[in-house]
Write a protein that holds these residues in place. Structure first.
Motif, PDB file in Angstrom:
ATOM      1  N   GLY A  33      30.530  46.665  56.086  1.00  0.00           N
ATOM      2  CA  GLY A  33      31.655  47.281  56.782  1.00  0.00           C
ATOM      3  C   GLY A  33      32.868  46.379  56.827  1.00  0.00           C
ATOM      4  N   ALA A  34      33.909  46.881  57.465  1.00  0.00           N
ATOM      5  CA  ALA A  34      35.174  46.156  57.535  1.00  0.00           C
ATOM      6  C   ALA A  34      35.734  46.229  58.943  1.00  0.00           C
ATOM      7  CB  ALA A  34      36.179  46.742  56.536  1.00  0.00           C
ATOM      8  N   ILE A  35      36.534  45.234  59.278  1.00  0.00           N
ATOM      9  CA  ILE A  35      37.196  45.226  60.586  1.00  0.00           C
ATOM     10  C   ILE A  35      38.709  45.129  60.367  1.00  0.00           C
ATOM     11  CG2 ILE A  35      35.245  44.261  61.855  1.00  0.00           C
ATOM     12  CD1 ILE A  35      36.521  41.532  61.654  1.00  0.00           C
ATOM     13  N   PRO A  36      39.484  45.837  61.176  1.00  0.00           N
ATOM     14  CA  PRO A  36      40.938  45.830  60.983  1.00  0.00           C
ATOM     15  C   PRO A  36      41.547  44.482  61.325  1.00  0.00           C
ATOM     16  CG  PRO A  36      40.361  46.949  63.024  1.00  0.00           C
ATOM     17  CD  PRO A  36      39.068  46.653  62.317  1.00  0.00           C
ATOM     18  N   VAL A  37      42.593  44.125  60.621  1.00  0.00           N
ATOM     19  CA  VAL A  37      43.307  42.873  60.870  1.00  0.00           C
ATOM     20  C   VAL A  37      44.359  43.141  61.948  1.00  0.00           C
ATOM     21  CG1 VAL A  37      44.757  41.074  59.868  1.00  0.00           C
ATOM     22  CG2 VAL A  37      42.903  42.085  58.517  1.00  0.00           C
ATOM     23  N   THR A  38      44.068  42.670  63.160  1.00  0.00           N
ATOM     24  CA  THR A  38      44.916  43.010  64.313  1.00  0.00           C
ATOM     25  C   THR A  38      45.444  41.798  65.078  1.00  0.00           C
ATOM     26  OG1 THR A  38      42.991  43.134  65.782  1.00  0.00           O
ATOM     27  CG2 THR A  38      43.644  45.173  64.667  1.00  0.00           C
ATOM     28  N   ALA A  39      45.056  40.588  64.689  1.00  0.00           N
ATOM     29  CA  ALA A  39      45.391  39.405  65.495  1.00  0.00           C
ATOM     30  C   ALA A  39      46.900  39.250  65.676  1.00  0.00           C
ATOM     31  CB  ALA A  39      44.808  38.147  64.861  1.00  0.00           C
ATOM     32  N   LEU A  40      47.666  39.432  64.606  1.00  0.00           N
ATOM     33  CA  LEU A  40      49.119  39.273  64.685  1.00  0.00           C
ATOM     34  C   LEU A  40      49.707  40.269  65.694  1.00  0.00           C
ATOM     35  CD1 LEU A  40      51.537  37.751  63.335  1.00  0.00           C
ATOM     36  CD2 LEU A  40      51.723  39.720  61.793  1.00  0.00           C
ATOM     37  N   ALA A  41      49.231  41.515  65.631  1.00  0.00           N
ATOM     38  CA  ALA A  41      49.725  42.550  66.544  1.00  0.00           C
ATOM     39  C   ALA A  41      49.310  42.250  67.983  1.00  0.00           C
ATOM     40  CB  ALA A  41      49.194  43.917  66.122  1.00  0.00           C
ATOM     41  N   ALA A  42      48.058  41.820  68.160  1.00  0.00           N
ATOM     42  CA  ALA A  42      47.564  41.529  69.511  1.00  0.00           C
ATOM     43  C   ALA A  42      48.338  40.381  70.139  1.00  0.00           C
ATOM     44  CB  ALA A  42      46.073  41.211  69.456  1.00  0.00           C
ATOM     45  N   GLU A  43      48.602  39.335  69.348  1.00  0.00           N
ATOM     46  CA  GLU A  43      49.341  38.180  69.869  1.00  0.00           C
ATOM     47  C   GLU A  43      50.784  38.556  70.233  1.00  0.00           C
ATOM     48  OE1 GLU A  43      48.848  35.361  66.759  1.00  0.00           O
ATOM     49  OE2 GLU A  43      46.700  35.091  67.176  1.00  0.00           O
ATOM     50  N   ALA A  44      51.291  39.619  69.609  1.00  0.00           N
ATOM     51  CA  ALA A  44      52.646  40.088  69.928  1.00  0.00           C
ATOM     52  C   ALA A  44      52.643  41.060  71.106  1.00  0.00           C
ATOM     53  CB  ALA A  44      53.259  40.761  68.701  1.00  0.00           C
ATOM     54  N   GLY A  45      51.463  41.337  71.654  1.00  0.00           N
ATOM     55  CA  GLY A  45      51.369  42.191  72.828  1.00  0.00           C
ATOM     56  C   GLY A  45      51.297  43.677  72.543  1.00  0.00           C
ATOM     57  N   LEU A  46      51.018  44.050  71.292  1.00  0.00           N
ATOM     58  CA  LEU A  46      50.886  45.467  70.956  1.00  0.00           C
ATOM     59  C   LEU A  46      49.499  45.967  71.340  1.00  0.00           C
ATOM     60  CD1 LEU A  46      52.537  45.415  67.403  1.00  0.00           C
ATOM     61  CD2 LEU A  46      53.607  45.963  69.600  1.00  0.00           C
ATOM     62  N   ALA A  47      49.384  47.253  71.649  1.00  0.00           N
ATOM     63  CA  ALA A  47      48.104  47.835  72.064  1.00  0.00           C
ATOM     64  C   ALA A  47      47.133  47.871  70.883  1.00  0.00           C
ATOM     65  CB  ALA A  47      48.319  49.232  72.611  1.00  0.00           C
ATOM     66  N   ILE A  48      45.865  47.537  71.176  1.00  0.00           N
ATOM     67  CA  ILE A  48      44.803  47.548  70.176  1.00  0.00           C
ATOM     68  C   ILE A  48      43.714  48.501  70.644  1.00  0.00           C
ATOM     69  CG2 ILE A  48      43.148  46.162  68.866  1.00  0.00           C
ATOM     70  CD1 ILE A  48      46.068  45.342  68.388  1.00  0.00           C
ATOM     71  N   ASP A  49      43.280  49.403  69.761  1.00  0.00           N
ATOM     72  CA  ASP A  49      42.207  50.348  70.072  1.00  0.00           C
ATOM     73  C   ASP A  49      41.519  50.701  68.760  1.00  0.00           C
ATOM     74  OD1 ASP A  49      40.527  52.359  70.870  1.00  0.00           O
ATOM     75  OD2 ASP A  49      42.077  53.686  71.667  1.00  0.00           O
ATOM     76  N   ASN A  50      40.470  49.945  68.417  1.00  0.00           N
ATOM     77  CA  ASN A  50      39.814  50.076  67.112  1.00  0.00           C
ATOM     78  C   ASN A  50      40.851  49.991  65.998  1.00  0.00           C
ATOM     79  OD1 ASN A  50      37.894  50.503  65.083  1.00  0.00           O
ATOM     80  ND2 ASN A  50      38.152  52.726  65.170  1.00  0.00           N
ATOM     81  N   GLY A  51      41.687  48.966  66.084  1.00  0.00           N
ATOM     82  CA  GLY A  51      42.809  48.810  65.176  1.00  0.00           C
ATOM     83  C   GLY A  51      44.090  48.782  65.988  1.00  0.00           C
TER      84      GLY A  51
END
Length: 411
Positions: free
Chosen positions: A239-257
């Motif tokens: 399987g694969a996991i979405p690349v979200t670290a950059l978005a999360a560190e910028a304070g964007l909402a994360i929900d399975n991506g």
């Protein structure tokens, strides 16, 4: 002089590349910058498990040439990562120390292989994501080589088919009760399982792994039942996991991506996300939030994100579509087959068939087909159109080869 703010796309894959080209097609004349961490031009990933393994001279299937990018005034910054987003200043910081201002930003960061959380993995236990990964794996797929593939999903099975074509001995190890547990009906998964075994691949299902020993020369995999599989290479495809670290560190909402709305806009109005990295509400399924890892979805969302970055505010309305080629068989799925609560079978020529998935209210919500070559392509396309129209065709009509899907669409 300060650099002019324009459109920045982080992620130079299928989705990002299509978005950059679409911005120019739509008439945007300001700066367009495409940032990617690979040294290559934007390229398609589906061939990595197929043509990149079996072609005499493997090459990337580029979305655009250097000449086209230059002609369209698209700046492609390669071999560099985006490391931070300053939302207040509208700036993106890169790993080479530079910063770029943006007017609108698209995150098309994709996904990465899910890692196997076990000790003992070393240089002969590998993952497939990039063209360079494909070249490294290909070197071990010749006749006389033994390849273990951990995971019976699309990537693992396509790779198994390629390895068998090259003469390698192949063992597929799947912990679930069957292969293709996610999104593929059992009847179709069984046909694919049989095809692999008919071609000489060994497919083990319901088999957990207790230990892996990689001594640099070979890989020993001990199964839960005590048996051991010894291979020259182990490819992990779980399987694969979405690349979200950059978005999360910028304070964007994360929900399975990275969470986006129907127009692919994140919780910041000037930042969009598209492709494998984002989850979005799927209109044709009542706004159910999904994340899709599919070639066509990356294409469609890249183009839609470009429109909406320019102010179109157009909602995502496409029906999901997936495909896979293995041993001359083509699997195609329109819609989400896990939505269907009843299934109708429609027999076609050459052993091909389609399973139609109906919701409790009678709506057609998915169609799954398999057959040689393009045997199911036309009917799957028509089914996709019926799904988009939220049609409620008669189960008897769907099950009758005498009733053409085109007639149901017209009705």
């Amino acid at each position: 002089m300060a650099m002019q703010a324009g459109m920045i796309i982080i992620g130079a894959g299928e989705c990002g590349g299509r978005a950059a080209l679409a911005l120019r097609d739509l008439g945007f004349e300001g700066p367009v910058t495409l940032v990617g961490d690979e040294p290559h031009l934007p390229y398609e990933r589906p061939p990595l498990s197929k043509e990149a393994m079996t072609a005499e001279a493997p090459a990337i299937k580029a979305i655009a040439s250097d000449e086209l990018l230059a002609e369209r005034s698209i700046r492609h910054i390669h071999s560099v990562r985006a490391v931070a987003i300053n939302r207040a200043a509208h700036m993106v910081s890169l790993s080479d120390g530079s910063s770029i201002p943006y007017q609108k930003l698209l995150l098309a960061t994709g996904s990465v292989p899910r890692t196997l959380p076990m000790p003992g993995l070393a240089g002969r236990c590998v993952y497939l994501r990039t063209f360079n990964d494909a070249l490294a794996i290909r070197a071990h797929l010749g006749a006389g080589n033994r390849v273990a593939i951990i995971g019976g999903g699309f990537i693992g099975l396509e790779l198994a088919a390629s390895a068998r074509k090259l003469g390698a001995a192949v063992t597929v190890i799947e912990a679930q009760p069957r292969i293709l547990m996610r999104g593929v009906p059992a009847e179709i998964a069984e046909i694919i399982h049989q095809a692999h075994e008919a071609e000489g691949a060994r497919v083990l299902t319901g088999q957990g792994i207790t230990t892996i020993a990689d001594d640099g020369d070979k890989v020993g995999i001990t199964l839960a039942d005590g048996n051991e599989i010894v291979s020259d290479l182990a490819v992990i495809g779980i399987g694969a996991i979405p690349v979200t670290a950059l978005a999360a560190e910028a304070g964007l909402a994360i929900d399975n991506g990275i969470a986006v709305d129907g127009t692919l806009r994140t919780t910041d109005p000037d930042i969009f996300a598209a492709g494998d990295c984002c989850s979005f509400p799927l209109a044709v399924y009542g706004g159910r939030r999904v994340r899709l890892e599919a070639w066509r979805n990356a294409q469609e969302q890249g183009a839609l994100a470009a429109k909406n970055m320019l102010g179109a505010n157009e909602p995502h309305a496409a029906v999901p579509w997936f495909w896979s080629d293995q041993y001359g068989l083509t699997l195609q799925i329109a819609g989400l087959s896990d939505e269907g609560r009843s299934v109708v079978r429609r027999d076609l020529d050459d052993g091909a068939f389609i399973l139609f998935h109906l919701a409790e209210d009678g709506r057609l919500v998915a169609a799954s087909g398999i057959g040689p070559g393009n045997a199911v392509a036309r009917d799957i396309r028509l089914a996709e159109m019926l799904i988009a129209k939220r049609a409620r065709p008669s189960p008897d009509a769907l099950g009758s080869p005498a009733v053409k899907l085109k007639a149901l669409l017209a009705a």
